[in-house]
Design a protein around this motif. Structure first.
Motif, short mmCIF file in Angstrom:
data_model
loop_
_atom_site.label_atom_id
_atom_site.label_comp_id
_atom_site.label_asym_id
_atom_site.label_seq_id
_atom_site.Cartn_x
_atom_site.Cartn_y
_atom_site.Cartn_z
N PHE A 1 0.85 -1.19 0.00
CA PHE A 1 0.00 0.00 0.00
C PHE A 1 0.88 1.23 0.00
O PHE A 1 2.11 1.13 0.13
N SER A 2 0.28 2.39 -0.17
CA SER A 2 1.05 3.62 -0.26
C SER A 2 1.41 4.11 1.15
O SER A 2 0.78 3.72 2.13
N PRO A 3 2.41 4.99 1.25
CA PRO A 3 2.75 5.57 2.56
C PRO A 3 1.84 6.73 2.95
O PRO A 3 2.08 7.39 3.96
N CYS A 4 0.80 6.98 2.16
CA CYS A 4 -0.10 8.10 2.43
C CYS A 4 -0.92 7.83 3.70
O CYS A 4 -1.21 6.67 4.04
N PRO A 5 -1.34 8.88 4.41
CA PRO A 5 -2.02 8.70 5.69
C PRO A 5 -3.27 7.85 5.64
O PRO A 5 -3.56 7.12 6.60
N ASN A 6 -4.03 7.92 4.55
CA ASN A 6 -5.25 7.11 4.50
C ASN A 6 -4.94 5.62 4.54
O ASN A 6 -5.62 4.84 5.20
N ASP A 7 -3.87 5.20 3.85
CA ASP A 7 -3.53 3.78 3.83
C ASP A 7 -2.89 3.34 5.14
O ASP A 7 -3.22 2.26 5.67
N THR A 8 -1.97 4.12 5.68
CA THR A 8 -1.34 3.73 6.94
C THR A 8 -2.36 3.73 8.08
O THR A 8 -2.28 2.90 8.99
N PHE A 9 -3.33 4.63 8.02
CA PHE A 9 -4.42 4.66 8.99
C PHE A 9 -5.22 3.36 8.93
O PHE A 9 -5.52 2.74 9.96
N ILE A 10 -5.54 2.91 7.72
CA ILE A 10 -6.34 1.71 7.52
C ILE A 10 -5.61 0.45 7.99
O ILE A 10 -6.19 -0.42 8.64
N PHE A 11 -4.31 0.34 7.68
CA PHE A 11 -3.60 -0.93 7.90
C PHE A 11 -2.81 -1.00 9.19
O PHE A 11 -2.23 -2.05 9.50
N ILE B 1 1.66 6.58 11.30
CA ILE B 1 1.18 7.39 10.18
C ILE B 1 2.14 8.54 9.92
O ILE B 1 2.53 8.81 8.78
N ARG B 2 2.56 9.22 10.99
CA ARG B 2 3.46 10.36 10.86
C ARG B 2 4.81 9.94 10.26
O ARG B 2 5.42 10.69 9.49
N SER B 3 5.28 8.75 10.60
CA SER B 3 6.59 8.30 10.13
C SER B 3 6.65 8.13 8.61
O SER B 3 7.73 8.10 8.03
N ALA C 1 4.53 10.11 6.55
CA ALA C 1 3.68 11.18 6.01
C ALA C 1 4.44 12.34 5.36
O ALA C 1 3.87 13.42 5.17
N GLN C 2 5.71 12.15 5.03
CA GLN C 2 6.47 13.15 4.27
C GLN C 2 6.38 14.55 4.89
O GLN C 2 6.09 15.53 4.22
N GLU C 3 6.64 14.61 6.18
CA GLU C 3 6.71 15.89 6.90
C GLU C 3 5.40 16.68 6.88
O GLU C 3 5.39 17.89 7.02
N MET C 4 4.29 15.99 6.71
CA MET C 4 2.99 16.64 6.80
C MET C 4 2.70 17.03 8.25
O MET C 4 3.11 16.34 9.17
N SER C 5 1.96 18.11 8.42
CA SER C 5 1.50 18.45 9.76
C SER C 5 0.41 17.46 10.17
O SER C 5 -0.23 16.82 9.32
N GLU C 6 0.18 17.35 11.47
CA GLU C 6 -0.87 16.45 11.94
C GLU C 6 -2.22 16.87 11.41
O GLU C 6 -3.06 16.02 11.05
N GLU C 7 -2.45 18.17 11.29
CA GLU C 7 -3.73 18.66 10.76
C GLU C 7 -3.95 18.19 9.33
O GLU C 7 -5.04 17.70 8.98
N VAL C 8 -2.92 18.31 8.50
CA VAL C 8 -3.05 17.87 7.10
C VAL C 8 -3.20 16.36 7.03
O VAL C 8 -3.98 15.83 6.22
N MET C 9 -2.48 15.63 7.89
CA MET C 9 -2.59 14.18 7.91
C MET C 9 -4.04 13.76 8.14
O MET C 9 -4.57 12.90 7.42
N TYR C 10 -4.68 14.36 9.13
CA TYR C 10 -6.04 13.94 9.46
C TYR C 10 -7.08 14.51 8.49
O TYR C 10 -8.14 13.90 8.29
#
Length: 298
Positions: free
Chosen positions: A7-17, A240-242, A244-253
């Protein structure tokens, strides 16, 4: 039994898995060996039949239905989540007649303008077999001057002038405006207005070579993992943060809220209808080959 899971390292996928791969749910004797790639790389690995389980774009899935079956859990579908075609102002440089204007973020100007101009642009796309490129082809079938790029590099390519316009996906929906870029068209919105359905972006598929009872177990476990994530939304924060390519927590969620929803728990009647409509439309327009296998696992 150990299964490979892509799966991708994007927050939606890491959140799911997160719950699935970190043992936060009972995995019923299965172990999962995760690997992370951008969606087009995942698509090509699926073309070769390599992973046991993988995320892939729905466009790509049409080419591997003989190898993989679609799970009811884990998908990214929704309203207001589609890819966007963006540009660097001023748009007037693309317009032949100086008296014609383009409204950018406030609208798409005259439809004849936008649908006549976009095919003349050099467009960066996140992959040939992405759902984003499928939607671009539906809206602008004459737009053939495309350059395949890693999705995270598209914004900078637009800024530098390497390309005229960029087809952005994922978290770039939240960042392009901060870089002085503007929207030409939201292709998810285009799909929704044409069909009234949610836009199917990516799904989770399981290799048909696995025993059917294992395939069904995987479907059940992915659903449990999504349900656990919804019940414990901060549980996987560090994981998820690890990625998330330096995304802020707000953008991650924001990203998670946009792409993980009821369709991620179970496609249901509405989700299946949207996917079938996408495939029927693509087949009618000759974008995908004829599908002979059953799409859905159950």
């Amino acid at each position: 039994m150990k299964l490979t899971l892509g799966f991708s390292p994007c927050p939606n996928d890491t959140f799911i898995f997160d719950a699935l791969i970190h043992g936060k749910i009972d995995t019923e004797g299965l172990e999962f060996e995760p690997f992370y790639d951008d969606v087009e790389t995942l698509n090509h690995k699926a073309f070769r039949g390599e992973p046991d389980i993988t995320k892939l774009s729905y466009h790509a899935f049409a080419y591997v239905v003989d190898k993989y079956a679609l799970l009811d859990a884990g998908s990214a579908l929704g309203f207001g989540v589609g890819p966007m075609l963006i540009y660097k102002p001023p748009f007037e440089r693309f317009i032949d007649k100086p008296d014609r204007t383009f409204q950018g973020e406030d609208g798409i100007g005259e439809v004849t303008d936008i649908f006549g101009i976009v095919p003349k642009l050099k467009i960066g796309i996140p992959g040939k077999y992405t759902t984003a490129n499928f939607l671009l082809g539906l809206a602008f079938p004459e737009a053939t001057n495309k350059e395949i790029m890693v999705f995270s590099e598209i914004e900078d390519a637009v800024i530098s002038g390497k390309i005229d316009a960029g087809l952005i996906i994922h978290e770039n929906r939240f960042t392009y405006q901060d870089k002085g870029l503007k929207k030409i068209i939201d292709l998810g919105d285009y799909w929704e207005k044409q069909t009234g359905c949610a836009i199917p972006l990516g799904g989770i598929v399981v290799n048909r070579k696995l025993p059917l009872d294992v395939q069904l177990k995987v479907n059940r476990l992915v659903r449990k993992s999504v349900e656990y994530a919804f019940a414990n939304p901060k549980s996987g924060l560090e994981y998820i943060r690890s990625h998330a390519q330096e995304m802020s927590e707000e953008v991650m969620y924001k990203h998670i809220d946009l792409y993980v929803n009821k369709y991620s728990v179970d496609l249901g009647v509405e989700g299946r209808k949207a996917i079938q409509l996408m495939f029927d439309t693509a087949l009618e327009k000759g974008i995908i080959p004829e599908i002979k296998e059953k799409i859905f696992l159950t």
